[in-house]
Write a protein that holds these residues in place. Structure first.
Motif, PDB file in Angstrom:
ATOM      1  N   GLU A  46       0.837  -1.202   0.000  1.00  0.00           N
ATOM      2  CA  GLU A  46       0.000   0.000   0.000  1.00  0.00           C
ATOM      3  C   GLU A  46       0.873   1.255   0.000  1.00  0.00           C
ATOM      4  O   GLU A  46       0.543   2.242  -0.662  1.00  0.00           O
ATOM      5  N   ALA A  47       1.982   1.225   0.713  1.00  0.00           N
ATOM      6  CA  ALA A  47       2.900   2.367   0.735  1.00  0.00           C
ATOM      7  C   ALA A  47       3.480   2.605  -0.656  1.00  0.00           C
ATOM      8  O   ALA A  47       3.549   3.747  -1.126  1.00  0.00           O
ATOM      9  N   VAL A  48       3.868   1.533  -1.323  1.00  0.00           N
ATOM     10  CA  VAL A  48       4.408   1.654  -2.686  1.00  0.00           C
ATOM     11  C   VAL A  48       3.330   2.181  -3.624  1.00  0.00           C
ATOM     12  O   VAL A  48       3.584   3.071  -4.441  1.00  0.00           O
ATOM     13  N   ARG A  49       2.122   1.655  -3.495  1.00  0.00           N
ATOM     14  CA  ARG A  49       0.998   2.114  -4.325  1.00  0.00           C
ATOM     15  C   ARG A  49       0.747   3.608  -4.118  1.00  0.00           C
ATOM     16  O   ARG A  49       0.557   4.349  -5.089  1.00  0.00           O
ATOM     17  N   PHE A  50       0.773   4.051  -2.867  1.00  0.00           N
ATOM     18  CA  PHE A  50       0.572   5.457  -2.560  1.00  0.00           C
ATOM     19  C   PHE A  50       1.643   6.322  -3.231  1.00  0.00           C
ATOM     20  O   PHE A  50       1.338   7.327  -3.871  1.00  0.00           O
ATOM     21  N   LEU A  51       2.913   5.935  -3.088  1.00  0.00           N
ATOM     22  CA  LEU A  51       4.018   6.703  -3.679  1.00  0.00           C
ATOM     23  C   LEU A  51       3.888   6.774  -5.196  1.00  0.00           C
ATOM     24  O   LEU A  51       4.121   7.816  -5.806  1.00  0.00           O
ATOM     25  N   ARG A  52       3.503   5.663  -5.816  1.00  0.00           N
ATOM     26  CA  ARG A  52       3.370   5.645  -7.271  1.00  0.00           C
ATOM     27  C   ARG A  52       2.202   6.519  -7.726  1.00  0.00           C
ATOM     28  O   ARG A  52       2.287   7.190  -8.748  1.00  0.00           O
ATOM     29  N   GLU A  53       1.098   6.523  -6.975  1.00  0.00           N
ATOM     30  CA  GLU A  53      -0.046   7.369  -7.325  1.00  0.00           C
ATOM     31  C   GLU A  53       0.307   8.851  -7.199  1.00  0.00           C
ATOM     32  O   GLU A  53      -0.066   9.655  -8.061  1.00  0.00           O
ATOM     33  N   VAL A  54       1.025   9.199  -6.141  1.00  0.00           N
ATOM     34  CA  VAL A  54       1.441  10.589  -5.965  1.00  0.00           C
ATOM     35  C   VAL A  54       2.371  10.997  -7.102  1.00  0.00           C
ATOM     36  O   VAL A  54       2.212  12.068  -7.700  1.00  0.00           O
ATOM     37  N   ALA A  55       3.335  10.138  -7.420  1.00  0.00           N
ATOM     38  CA  ALA A  55       4.281  10.441  -8.496  1.00  0.00           C
ATOM     39  C   ALA A  55       3.550  10.601  -9.823  1.00  0.00           C
ATOM     40  O   ALA A  55       3.831  11.527 -10.588  1.00  0.00           O
ATOM     41  N   ARG A  56       2.602   9.703 -10.090  1.00  0.00           N
ATOM     42  CA  ARG A  56       1.829   9.798 -11.336  1.00  0.00           C
ATOM     43  C   ARG A  56       1.081  11.128 -11.395  1.00  0.00           C
ATOM     44  O   ARG A  56       1.066  11.803 -12.420  1.00  0.00           O
ATOM     45  N   GLY A  57       0.482  11.533 -10.286  1.00  0.00           N
ATOM     46  CA  GLY A  57      -0.246  12.796 -10.251  1.00  0.00           C
ATOM     47  C   GLY A  57       0.655  13.992 -10.504  1.00  0.00           C
ATOM     48  O   GLY A  57       0.292  14.913 -11.253  1.00  0.00           O
ATOM     49  N   VAL A  58       1.840  13.984  -9.908  1.00  0.00           N
ATOM     50  CA  VAL A  58       2.790  15.086 -10.105  1.00  0.00           C
ATOM     51  C   VAL A  58       3.224  15.146 -11.562  1.00  0.00           C
ATOM     52  O   VAL A  58       3.258  16.214 -12.182  1.00  0.00           O
ATOM     53  N   ILE A  59       3.544  13.986 -12.133  1.00  0.00           N
ATOM     54  CA  ILE A  59       3.998  13.930 -13.532  1.00  0.00           C
ATOM     55  C   ILE A  59       2.893  14.380 -14.475  1.00  0.00           C
ATOM     56  O   ILE A  59       3.127  15.187 -15.380  1.00  0.00           O
ATOM     57  N   GLU A  60       1.683  13.883 -14.276  1.00  0.00           N
ATOM     58  CA  GLU A  60       0.570  14.260 -15.156  1.00  0.00           C
ATOM     59  C   GLU A  60       0.266  15.750 -15.059  1.00  0.00           C
ATOM     60  O   GLU A  60      -0.015  16.399 -16.072  1.00  0.00           O
ATOM     61  N   LYS A  61       0.338  16.299 -13.839  1.00  0.00           N
ATOM     62  CA  LYS A  61       0.094  17.738 -13.678  1.00  0.00           C
ATOM     63  C   LYS A  61       1.151  18.539 -14.431  1.00  0.00           C
ATOM     64  O   LYS A  61       0.834  19.502 -15.131  1.00  0.00           O
ATOM     65  N   ARG A  62       2.403  18.131 -14.302  1.00  0.00           N
ATOM     66  CA  ARG A  62       3.475  18.854 -14.984  1.00  0.00           C
ATOM     67  C   ARG A  62       3.364  18.704 -16.499  1.00  0.00           C
ATOM     68  O   ARG A  62       3.640  19.641 -17.241  1.00  0.00           O
ATOM     69  N   GLN A  63       2.926  17.528 -16.966  1.00  0.00           N
ATOM     70  CA  GLN A  63       2.731  17.348 -18.408  1.00  0.00           C
ATOM     71  C   GLN A  63       1.653  18.286 -18.923  1.00  0.00           C
ATOM     72  O   GLN A  63       1.787  18.867 -20.006  1.00  0.00           O
ATOM     73  N   GLU A  64       0.572  18.441 -18.173  1.00  0.00           N
ATOM     74  CA  GLU A  64      -0.491  19.362 -18.559  1.00  0.00           C
ATOM     75  C   GLU A  64       0.026  20.801 -18.593  1.00  0.00           C
ATOM     76  O   GLU A  64      -0.292  21.554 -19.510  1.00  0.00           O
ATOM     77  N   GLU A  65       0.810  21.159 -17.596  1.00  0.00           N
ATOM     78  CA  GLU A  65       1.385  22.510 -17.558  1.00  0.00           C
ATOM     79  C   GLU A  65       2.280  22.758 -18.771  1.00  0.00           C
ATOM     80  O   GLU A  65       2.265  23.848 -19.339  1.00  0.00           O
ATOM     81  N   SER A  66       3.033  21.757 -19.162  1.00  0.00           N
ATOM     82  CA  SER A  66       3.933  21.948 -20.306  1.00  0.00           C
ATOM     83  C   SER A  66       3.141  22.047 -21.614  1.00  0.00           C
ATOM     84  O   SER A  66       3.555  22.751 -22.536  1.00  0.00           O
ATOM     85  N   LYS A  67       1.994  21.361 -21.685  1.00  0.00           N
ATOM     86  CA  LYS A  67       1.161  21.452 -22.889  1.00  0.00           C
ATOM     87  C   LYS A  67       0.540  22.837 -23.035  1.00  0.00           C
ATOM     88  O   LYS A  67       0.371  23.328 -24.145  1.00  0.00           O
ATOM     89  N   THR A  68       0.192  23.446 -21.902  1.00  0.00           N
ATOM     90  CA  THR A  68      -0.439  24.764 -21.945  1.00  0.00           C
ATOM     91  C   THR A  68       0.574  25.898 -21.876  1.00  0.00           C
ATOM     92  O   THR A  68       0.193  27.059 -21.907  1.00  0.00           O
ATOM     93  N   GLY A  69       1.856  25.556 -21.754  1.00  0.00           N
ATOM     94  CA  GLY A  69       2.898  26.574 -21.707  1.00  0.00           C
ATOM     95  C   GLY A  69       3.126  27.171 -20.336  1.00  0.00           C
ATOM     96  O   GLY A  69       3.854  28.139 -20.189  1.00  0.00           O
TER      97      GLY A  69
END
Length: 107
Positions: A46-69
């Motif tokens: 569960e700890a690993v799952r939590f860390l991976r979900e947080v990391a995925r969220g951070v990466i996806e947010k940053r990808q969206e930011e880069s798409k919008t400039g």
């Protein structure tokens, strides 16, 4: 408030649990077959799952930011996000692995 340095916040707590589980799995390789450790193993997963979900969220947010400039960062995550441009075989899971390695290793 710096949540990555406070040992009682979710990210450091889950990183510690995941790393302790990894160490225990090397010390006791047959631990996974012992019913008395099943709850501990579930806590580690569960700890690993939590860390991976947080990391995925951070990466996806940053990808969206880069798409919008909106992304004006020059940091390790920006470098990780460039990996698929260098190697088309790089997956989201690869980027998550790199990000977690960097964050946990930098603690």
């Amino acid at each position: 408030m710096n949540s990555t340095n406070d040992p009682d916040t979710p990210i450091p707590t889950n990183a510690r649990i995941a790393l302790e589980g990894l160490v225990q799995s090397f010390r006791k390789p047959f631990m996974r077959f012992q019913p008395t450790t099943y709850a501990y193993q579930a806590k580690c997963r569960e700890a690993v799952r939590f860390l991976r979900e947080v990391a995925r969220g951070v990466i996806e947010k940053r990808q969206e930011e880069s798409k919008t400039g909106e992304d004006q960062h020059n940091d390790m995550l920006s470098r990780i996000l460039l990996l698929p441009q260098r190697d088309s075989r790089t997956t989201m899971e690869d980027m998550i692995d790199h990000f977690i390695s960097f964050v946990v290793g930098g603690r």
